[in-house]
Design a protein around this motif. Structure first.
Motif, short mmCIF file in Angstrom:
data_model
loop_
_atom_site.label_atom_id
_atom_site.label_comp_id
_atom_site.label_asym_id
_atom_site.label_seq_id
_atom_site.Cartn_x
_atom_site.Cartn_y
_atom_site.Cartn_z
N VAL A 257 38.47 91.91 22.39
CA VAL A 257 38.71 91.22 23.66
C VAL A 257 38.28 92.13 24.80
N GLN B 219 37.82 93.62 28.53
CA GLN B 219 38.74 93.64 29.67
C GLN B 219 38.01 93.44 31.00
N TRP C 16 35.83 88.21 32.56
CA TRP C 16 37.02 87.71 33.26
C TRP C 16 36.88 87.78 34.78
N THR D 202 44.11 82.57 32.67
CA THR D 202 45.46 82.46 32.08
C THR D 202 45.47 81.53 30.87
N GLN E 95 43.80 83.48 28.00
CA GLN E 95 44.69 84.56 27.57
C GLN E 95 45.86 84.01 26.76
N ARG E 96 46.35 82.85 27.15
CA ARG E 96 47.46 82.23 26.42
C ARG E 96 47.01 81.88 24.99
N HIS F 176 46.69 85.07 22.94
CA HIS F 176 48.03 85.56 22.57
C HIS F 176 48.59 84.74 21.41
#
Length: 293
Positions: free
Chosen positions: A85, A87, A91, A100, A103-104, A107
């Protein structure tokens, strides 16, 4: 004169390609010939057949071009996968709700057992700078059109035509420099991707623009650059990629998770995509039925 292979049912075209009775080159040539005459015939089926035939032809060629098996392996367990991923870069300047949402989803994959590591693809800034300059696509497309389909140049979309004309201003040394840079990007990305099974990023960093917002001069080119920024990395680094819907942004429009894998890993990537989709859900489950027109 033998009948065109386009007149055969699609299933027969596909079977003949696989058996060797029909060559991909012959089918592609027949499709191109149909396109040359599509303005002279009121036959939508012929045009559709041409598009399908080209798809079948390239599908048949894939087995020759790719050194990897063509079949899709079984979907792996998420616990057996390591995802890189980044950074940065992918993004940057995302429209509200996109970062978001992605990212959700990432996760959720980690919670389901996938291993996440930070991994920055090398030379992304150089690749994006090359993309902003047009890469080699305009030069190579201009060469193809002028050589093979000169009669179609006048009918190009104005935005595409402008890029083709710009290719005339690229000197030979600059084209060679760009090709050399692409070779460097390919090598570096292939080595980097050996550390993970796939890389996860947002697919498109911006909310789809409205047609009205693209009307001012220069607006289309600016929006196009932003929309393609993340996905073009696969093109410029020789990677393969797919996208899966993972939710909606702040404007209520679909958001995609881009999954990138190393060169010639298409079949493996499809299996990884199936594993991800089994955990996150399919497009209909996430986005619901499309609105009726």
């Amino acid at each position: 004169m033998p009948p065109s292979p386009l007149l055969a049912p699609l299933r027969e075209q596909y079977a003949d390609l696989r058996s060797g009775k029909l060559s991909a080159v012959a089918l592609a040539e027949a499709a191109c010939e149909a396109y040359r005459h599509r303005g002279q015939h009121d036959n939508a089926y012929l045009t559709w057949q041409g598009e399908a035939a080209l798809a079948f032809a390239f599908d048949a060629l894939d087995g020759v071009l790719s050194p990897k098996p063509a079949h899709v392996p079984a979907a792996p367990a998420l616990a057996d996968l390591t995802f890189g991923v980044p950074q940065r870069f992918f993004w940057d300047d995302c429209s509200p709700g996109i970062a978001t949402t992605v990212q959700r989803a990432i996760h959720q994959l980690e919670t389901a057992g996938a291993r996440l590591v930070t991994l920055e693809l090398p030379h992304t800034d150089e690749a994006y700078e090359l993309f902003q300059k047009g890469g080699v696509a305009a030069s190579e497309l201009a060469a193809f059109l002028n050589t093979e389909l000169p009669h179609m140049i006048e009918g190009l979309d104005p935005n595409v035509a402008a890029r083709i004309r710009a290719a005339d201003d690229i000197p030979a040394w600059e084209y060679v420099r760009r090709r050399t840079l692409l070779d460097k990007l390919y090598r570096a990305a292939a080595e980097c991707m050996g550390q993970v099974d796939a890389v996860l990023t947002p697919t498109v960093a911006i909310t789809p623009p409205t047609l009205e917002s693209l009307e001012p001069e220069g607006a289309y080119a600016k929006a196009n650059m932003k929309a393609l920024r993340n996905t073009v990395m696969a093109n410029f680094m020789g990677l393969c990629g797919l996208t899966l819907p993972v939710g909606r942004d702040a404007a209520g429009l679909p958001v995609g998770l881009q999954v990138l894998a190393g060169p010639w890993q298409d079949a493996r990537l499809l299996a990884i995509g199936q594993a991800i989709e089994a955990e996150l859900g399919c497009g209909l489950e996430i986005l619901g039925e499309p609105l009726a027109p």
